[in-house]
Every structure is written in C-alpha cells, then in structure tokens.
Design an enzyme around this catalytic site. Sequence first.
Site, PDB file in Angstrom:
ATOM      1  N   ARG A 150       0.850  -1.201   0.000  1.00 36.78           N
ATOM      2  CA  ARG A 150       0.000   0.000   0.000  1.00 36.78           C
ATOM      3  C   ARG A 150       0.882   1.247   0.000  1.00 36.78           C
ATOM      4  O   ARG A 150       0.529   2.287  -0.531  1.00 36.78           O
ATOM      5  CB  ARG A 150      -0.945   0.007   1.223  1.00 36.78           C
ATOM      6  CG  ARG A 150      -1.784   1.257   1.291  1.00 36.78           C
ATOM      7  CD  ARG A 150      -2.958   1.246   2.262  1.00 36.78           C
ATOM      8  NE  ARG A 150      -2.964   0.227   3.259  1.00 36.78           N
ATOM      9  CZ  ARG A 150      -2.340   0.313   4.446  1.00 36.78           C
ATOM     10  NH1 ARG A 150      -1.648   1.387   4.773  1.00 36.78           N
ATOM     11  NH2 ARG A 150      -2.415  -0.683   5.311  1.00 36.78           N
ATOM     12  N   ASP A 184      -6.653  20.538 -13.528  1.00 33.44           N
ATOM     13  CA  ASP A 184      -7.005  19.230 -14.083  1.00 33.44           C
ATOM     14  C   ASP A 184      -6.678  19.299 -15.573  1.00 33.44           C
ATOM     15  O   ASP A 184      -7.368  19.965 -16.347  1.00 33.44           O
ATOM     16  CB  ASP A 184      -8.494  18.954 -13.844  1.00 33.44           C
ATOM     17  CG  ASP A 184      -8.920  17.573 -14.345  1.00 33.44           C
ATOM     18  OD1 ASP A 184      -8.261  17.038 -15.257  1.00 33.44           O
ATOM     19  OD2 ASP A 184      -9.922  17.039 -13.839  1.00 33.44           O
ATOM     20  N   LYS A 193      -7.939   8.506 -19.253  1.00 33.35           N
ATOM     21  CA  LYS A 193      -8.185   9.127 -20.575  1.00 33.35           C
ATOM     22  C   LYS A 193      -6.931   9.054 -21.456  1.00 33.35           C
ATOM     23  O   LYS A 193      -6.444   7.980 -21.709  1.00 33.35           O
ATOM     24  CB  LYS A 193      -8.674  10.563 -20.376  1.00 33.35           C
ATOM     25  CG  LYS A 193      -9.645  10.751 -19.218  1.00 33.35           C
ATOM     26  CD  LYS A 193     -10.925   9.970 -19.366  1.00 33.35           C
ATOM     27  CE  LYS A 193     -11.855  10.290 -18.190  1.00 33.35           C
ATOM     28  NZ  LYS A 193     -12.932   9.396 -17.960  1.00 33.35           N
TER      29      LYS A 193
HETATM   30  C1  LIG Z   1     -11.616  16.159 -16.742  1.00 36.71           C
HETATM   31  C2  LIG Z   1     -11.859  14.976 -15.859  1.00 36.71           C
HETATM   32  N1  LIG Z   1     -11.309  14.956 -14.633  1.00 36.71           N
HETATM   33  C3  LIG Z   1     -11.494  13.916 -13.792  1.00 36.71           C
HETATM   34  C4  LIG Z   1     -12.274  12.835 -14.161  1.00 36.71           C
HETATM   35  C5  LIG Z   1     -12.463  11.698 -13.202  1.00 36.71           C
HETATM   36  O1  LIG Z   1     -11.640  10.639 -13.542  1.00 36.71           O
HETATM   37  P1  LIG Z   1     -11.937   9.089 -13.243  1.00 36.71           P
HETATM   38  O2  LIG Z   1     -13.130   8.705 -14.046  1.00 36.71           O
HETATM   39  O3  LIG Z   1     -10.677   8.404 -13.661  1.00 36.71           O
HETATM   40  O4  LIG Z   1     -12.190   8.980 -11.779  1.00 36.71           O
HETATM   41  C6  LIG Z   1     -12.846  12.802 -15.427  1.00 36.71           C
HETATM   42  C7  LIG Z   1     -13.670  11.644 -15.825  1.00 36.71           C
HETATM   43  O5  LIG Z   1     -14.339  11.643 -16.820  1.00 36.71           O
HETATM   44  C8  LIG Z   1     -12.634  13.904 -16.295  1.00 36.71           C
HETATM   45  O6  LIG Z   1     -13.179  13.944 -17.518  1.00 36.71           O
END
Ligand SMILES: Cc1ncc(COP(=O)(O)O)c(C=O)c1O
Length: 384
Positions: free
Chosen positions: A51, A175, A200
Amino acid sequence: MTPKQSGFATRAIHVGQEPDAETGAISPPIYPTSTYVQEEIGKNKGYEYARVTNPTRDRIEKNLASLENGVDAKVFASGMAAINAITSMLKAGDHVVAGHNLYGGTPRLFNQVLVNFGLTFTYVDTSDLAAVERAFQKNTRLLFLETPTNPLMELCDLGAICELSHGHGIEVVVDNTFMSPYFQRPIEFGADMVVHSTTKFLNGHSDGIGGVVVCTKPEQVEKLAFLQKCAGAILSPFECWLILRGVKTLAVRMETHDRSGRLVADYLSKHKKVQKVFYPGLKEHPQHELAKRQMSGFGSMIAFETGSLENANKMLRKVRVCSLAESLGGVETLISHPATMTHAGVGEVVRRKIGITDGMVRISVGIEDVDDILGDLDQALAAL
Ligand SMILES: Cc1ncc(COP(=O)(O)O)c(C=O)c1O
C-alpha cells in the site's frame, strides 16, 4: 539519460521505463505483491508493504512527473481518488475556489461529500480573472480549475491566474486531463499541482481507471505519499503497467487526435444542422489566440449543439464508428451526451446557468481513419 534534456516522446518511452535490472526485460515488470520479505528487523530493500510503495508504481510516478515537468507524482485508483487526495491535504474551515464548469464528478465530490467535512466551495468562471479574485476569501487555500473545461471548452489564462492566485497566497491545481502534458503543461505557467484522470489520454486505450497528481514541491509529495499510506486509494501494479505501456505512444496518439480533431471540428462548423461548435482550434472560438499561446495543439475534444434532446438522441442512435459512451481520450472515437451522462449530477439549474444544453453532444475524436469518423458523423447527422 538526463530526463530534462530529452524530448517529450523520448521521456515518455524511457523515463521510469528502464529495462529490468535483473533480467534485461525491456518492458517494465509488474510486481503483484502485497508485501516484501525483510532480512531482519528494519533491514529491507526499500520496500515494506505494497500500500505504501510498489516498484511498478514508482516507475509510472517517475514517468508522469517527467512529462508534466514536476518534481514527483503520486498515482491513485481513479481520477476522482486523485482529486479527493488533493482536497484531503486541506483541513476543515478551508475554502476552495473552483471552476464553474468542471467534469461533473468533481463538484459532486465537493458538494455532496467534502462539504460534510467542513470544506467550503465557491464556483466561478475561471476565464474571468476579476470574478476569480472576487471569489477569494481569507480562508481560500486552493483554486481548482480545468482548461479547456469539460464540455464547454472554455479556457483559463494559466499564467495570469497563477500570478493572481499566488499574490493571494493561494495554490493552483489544474485538471489537465483534456490536453495531456503533450499539448499543455500547467506547471510551466506556475501551477502548483496538476491532476489527471489517467483513464483518458495518458492510458489512451480505454482499458483502465486511474488518476495522478503531479507535484512541484517535495512537501506535497510527502503529504500525498502519507495519504496513500493512510487512506490507501492506490493504483494497482497492473493498472500502473497499463499506463506505462499506453504512455509510450502518447506523442504519436496526440498528434493524430489533434489532426483529426481539427478536421472534425471544421466539418461540424460547416454542417447546416449543427448550430454551434465548441473547439479552441476554431478561429471563431473566443479564446483561440490564448489557446495558441498556452497549448501546442488543440486536441480532440469537441462539443457541438444539435438543438434539442430529440436531435441529440436521433444522431447518437445512428453512430456506428463512433461509440456512444462516457469517457474520452481513448484510441476509439467516443461520443456522449453531457446533460444525461457526465454532467447529469450537476443538476439542470447549474447546467442551464453555465450553458450545457440538452442538445449538446461531446465527441472525443479517436485515431481511426478520419474519413471513417467524418463519414459516420455525416450519416448520423443526416437523421436530423
Ligand atoms: C476532466 C476529468 N477529470 C477527472 C475525471 C475523473 O476521472 P476518473 O473517471 O478516472 O475517476 C474525469 C472523468 O471523466 C474527467 O473527464
């Protein structure tokens, strides 16, 4: 190799991807272990319990830190787990300013979970610097934003917003999922941390869920490592390996995503039945010049307006090459309906306020032959 001296594609393929020291295997080994045998009390090979640390995880963390130009990175079980870890660095009474148009799961976490732990949130259009400054409070610790936003493709001037926030002693978290570090590196504009859903573009093959936080300061790395140890939302060795494999082709995939994205956006912008296209690569995009300044490509995320829920559904029923599915950034073209999928949770009132309509469709242009994608969209839009 000195990572900082090599080009992006070289680092993607080589940093953290060194051949296995024991066997010479060119593909990094996966260490599916829960614990590590110790020689005597307090004497081990640097690993004690999985972990806390795992060699496959170490590799992908090193790789992604290098691509975003951070000091180190920590990977988590999902993008949401990564975002949750960032907010776990705060304490009750702290305030966060967040973009008004984020992936729907992010405000869901903030509004339906974290408010119960004494954090407060203010949502604001992060393309409007004056509005961002007005939202700052004495107890604001973090500005959390996406650029371009999901799905409206609004941009935020990263250099300007980092300068403004730092002037108030506030850290900026970006992000960067939509652009990937191939096209945009927020740390180079002053961001303090970068988060991705590795699910993604970084993984790129729609076969794993994951998240990463890239840090600029050793204290952040220490805090996040402690959170991994305490809360345990770590990424499995196999999922780490999937990203290690996927990221090797990030540069070539992003080039194709971008080339095809531009062609699809151009096609949609000329289509009689499409009322509006949201894509920073189009000259008509209000922040096209900013996009050219802070991104080295426009990517393959496009939103467009079909006019109504009925129209959106008519076309989405018809697609054959494009797959109607949530998510983005895979080799496959994924098409989705934000109002009922990714942004269902933010509620109709917020959607209407920020401009996510029932007729809006979002496309993540994949790397299939672009003529096949265009042909598919053409026959699907003919249904309108
Ligand atoms: C821009 C963005 N940030 C965060 C996330 C969350 O990611 P996860 O689905 O891997 O938890 C997504 C999911 O679609 C996203 O499009």
